[in-house]
Design a protein around this motif. Structure first.
Motif, PDB file in Angstrom:
ATOM      1  N   CYS A 108      -6.432   2.367  -2.871  1.00 36.47           N
ATOM      2  CA  CYS A 108      -4.999   1.695  -2.629  1.00 36.47           C
ATOM      3  C   CYS A 108      -5.244   0.706  -1.492  1.00 36.47           C
ATOM      4  O   CYS A 108      -5.820   0.962  -0.471  1.00 36.47           O
ATOM      5  CB  CYS A 108      -4.184   2.774  -1.965  1.00 36.47           C
TER       6      CYS A 108
ATOM      7  N   ALA B 207      -6.833   3.665  -9.942  1.00 35.38           N
ATOM      8  CA  ALA B 207      -6.686   5.084 -10.073  1.00 35.38           C
ATOM      9  C   ALA B 207      -7.582   5.918 -10.729  1.00 35.38           C
ATOM     10  O   ALA B 207      -7.655   7.088 -10.786  1.00 35.38           O
ATOM     11  CB  ALA B 207      -5.464   5.551 -10.391  1.00 35.38           C
TER      12      ALA B 207
ATOM     13  N   ALA C 275       1.602   2.251  -3.483  1.00 31.47           N
ATOM     14  CA  ALA C 275       0.386   2.534  -4.051  1.00 31.47           C
ATOM     15  C   ALA C 275      -0.100   4.226  -3.739  1.00 31.47           C
ATOM     16  O   ALA C 275      -0.665   5.053  -4.344  1.00 31.47           O
ATOM     17  CB  ALA C 275      -0.829   1.784  -3.695  1.00 31.47           C
TER      18      ALA C 275
ATOM     19  N   ALA D 193      -3.386  -0.409  -6.970  1.00 30.82           N
ATOM     20  CA  ALA D 193      -4.052   0.718  -6.979  1.00 30.82           C
ATOM     21  C   ALA D 193      -5.035   0.542  -7.924  1.00 30.82           C
ATOM     22  O   ALA D 193      -4.819   0.234  -9.196  1.00 30.82           O
ATOM     23  CB  ALA D 193      -3.316   2.041  -7.071  1.00 30.82           C
TER      24      ALA D 193
ATOM     25  N   THR E 253       0.849  -1.001   0.004  1.00 33.62           N
ATOM     26  CA  THR E 253      -0.189  -0.079  -0.147  1.00 33.62           C
ATOM     27  C   THR E 253       0.680   1.246   0.096  1.00 33.62           C
ATOM     28  O   THR E 253       0.434   2.207  -0.678  1.00 33.62           O
ATOM     29  CB  THR E 253      -0.953   0.259   1.121  1.00 33.62           C
TER      30      THR E 253
ATOM     31  N   SER F 125      -0.015   7.306  -6.116  1.00 36.29           N
ATOM     32  CA  SER F 125      -1.476   8.133  -6.223  1.00 36.29           C
ATOM     33  C   SER F 125      -1.284   9.612  -5.837  1.00 36.29           C
ATOM     34  O   SER F 125      -1.868  10.397  -6.699  1.00 36.29           O
ATOM     35  CB  SER F 125      -2.595   7.443  -5.265  1.00 36.29           C
TER      36      SER F 125
ATOM     37  N   ASP G 171      -6.958   4.768   1.301  1.00 35.00           N
ATOM     38  CA  ASP G 171      -6.245   3.743   1.983  1.00 35.00           C
ATOM     39  C   ASP G 171      -7.249   2.653   2.400  1.00 35.00           C
ATOM     40  O   ASP G 171      -7.808   2.992   3.531  1.00 35.00           O
ATOM     41  CB  ASP G 171      -5.033   4.220   2.902  1.00 35.00           C
TER      42      ASP G 171
END
Length: 492
Positions: free
Chosen positions: A318, A336, A190, A334, A187, A194, A290
């Motif tokens: 994420c 996005a 990610a 992810a 994460t 992001s 998250d």
């Protein structure tokens, strides 16, 4: 299991049966998720009527200690028999703050020493993870893909894993295709990708307060500012305060932990998540979500992701398997939305790809049908550990202590009286080989000096119980010293 009924004249028979079961729960003989004896079995064991057993179980249900599951019987619902108050809503001033994470870096390194009782770092106990199965699957993956695991692959990740990730996201209320997923190194990567996709150095990001210190490290490394928004320990970020901040200041993006947040454990309801997305759309603001704890609810269905309500592709979702399968495999992903091409480009420029062997190992585990069974076991374990820690805090800590009551995940947030110094407790606890996470790590403005986070991800043991007891003793001693100092100052 000894279920002898005490002969107390002032209590009915069913109350005596209920009291005995309640003591077994309090003592830890019966733990969260354990199945109680059937009504007929208890009727025979105790030589009491079936109606007496049913009345006892109804009483325990009313007390919130057990629950009836259709066609399955009765189960222990929770282990904590007493509650301290929850932490208060955060009331941080809405000011942009530069991020300074040298303290977090130092403390996080100390938290992971092998000789410490790790109540600081929010990591799962390896005893709870399917390590043997993962090792076996990795061996199979490497043998079956001897060349591919050593070759460059597409930056967005291996198709088998993206396929399985897309299926998992259906439980979170998200309908995405494998092509919309970018595999990352956990994460953490990610989040970095992001944030880079939607901000430039010097921009301001609205965050929960308190928030995960790893997010603060990401903001600092990208030269971003943080705007702290007050947050409720149960319901999450305050939307009214967020909207006021958007109206008054230039905020480029928002970043938060959507389900069972770290460190508060808050979880927004579906209606609030929808309102948040509507707010983002009005101000054309991207959100970095998250959701690493989303699979770890204690009761009912998995909570939806904020991404589930995203109609304009503004949410960058994420997550990873670091809290459920393996932190060391470093596999996350992810989604996005409208920023996907940018995230893919950033991924390629940063490290090109995530380990193929790790990706295919996780894909194999997700596809073999055992993940949901593993999650059920893991949720019960985390719930039990969290409740036993809460109960120990109630028993050993000062009466003024406030503690969060998360309904998923495995971290607890403790709020002490205003005069308390969590850094002082951190230093003293370190001398006893106990780690905690002091509250100032979770705020760029250095707030929450009277708060700290505890990790409940490691299996309960006598060592953990003694560590909680020691922390309670040190906390009481510090508060007593503060009170004595105040009395001395008045005398002078």
């Amino acid at each position: 299991m000894n279920l002898n009924v005490d002969n107390f004249q002032d209590k009915t028979l069913y109350e005596q049966v209920a009291d005995r079961i309640q003591r077994l729960i309090a003592e830890g003989t019966l733990q969260v998720g354990d199945r109680l004896p059937s009504v007929r079995r208890l009727h025979k064991q105790l030589s009491v009527s079936i109606s007496t057993v049913l009345e006892a179980y109804r009483l325990l249900e009313d007390q919130g200690l057990i629950e009836a599951r259709p066609q399955s019987g009765y189960f222990v619902k929770r282990a904590s028999l007493i509650h301290l108050e929850e932490p208060q809503d955060s009331t941080q001033p809405q000011q942009q703050a530069p991020i300074e994470v040298s303290l977090a870096f130092r403390v996080s390194n100390h938290m992971r020493h092998s000789d410490r009782v790790n109540l600081g770092a929010a990591v799962p106990g390896t005893e709870l993870l399917p390590i043997a199965t993962l090792n076996r699957l990795m061996g199979q993956v490497i043998r079956a893909n001897a060349d591919d695991v050593h070759a460059y692959q597409a930056s967005k990740g291996c198709e088998p894993l993206r396929h399985e990730a897309a299926k998992r996201l259906m439980d979170a209320g998200c309908s995405v295709t494998p092509g919309e997923i970018v595999v990352t190194n956990g994460t953490t990567e990610a989040l970095h990708l992001s944030l880079r996709a939607v901000t430039c150095p010097g921009d301001t990001v609205a965050i929960e307060s308190p928030t995960y210190y790893g997010l603060l490290e990401a903001l600092e490394s990208l030269h971003l500012k943080a705007l702290e928004i007050p947050t409720h320990p149960k319901e999450g970020i305050c939307l009214e305060n967020l909207e006021a901040a958007l109206q008054a200041r230039k905020v480029t993006a928002c970043a938060l932990v959507s389900n069972f947040s770290n460190p508060l454990g808050s979880c927004m309801g579906d209606r609030k998540k929808q309102q948040l997305v509507e707010l983002l759309n009005r101000y054309e603001l991207p959100l970095v979500e998250d959701d690493i704890y989303g699979e770890l609810q204690f009761e009912g269905s998995r909570p939806k992701a904020i991404k589930a309500f995203d109609t304009e592709g503004r949410v960058l979702y994420c997550t990873s398997v670091s809290k459920t399968l393996s932190p060391g495999l470093r596999v996350g992903w992810a989604v996005a939305g409208r920023y996907q091409v940018k995230v893919e480009q950033l991924k390629m420029s940063l490290n090109w790809m995530t380990s193929v062997a790790s990706q295919l190992t996780v894909a194999a585990f997700l596809s073999n049908g055992g993940f949901d069974r593993h999650l059920r076991h893991l949720r019960r374990a985390y719930q039990s550990q969290l409740h036993r820690t809460s109960q120990a805090i109630c028993e050993w800590f000062p009466a003024e202590t406030r503690v969060s009551r998360p309904e998923g995940g495995y971290v607890l947030w403790l709020e002490m009286p205003p005069s308390f110094d969590a850094m002082e407790l951190y230093e003293e606890a370190s001398q006893h080989n106990i780690s905690i996470a002091p509250g100032i790590m979770f705020s760029p403005s250095g707030s929450y000096q009277n708060c700290f986070r505890l990790n409940c991800g490691i299996p309960w043991s006598e060592e953990v119980h003694q560590a909680i007891q020691k922390l309670g003793y040190l906390s009481k001693r510090q508060l007593a010293a503060r009170m004595l100092g105040m009395e001395d100052s008045r005398i002078v």
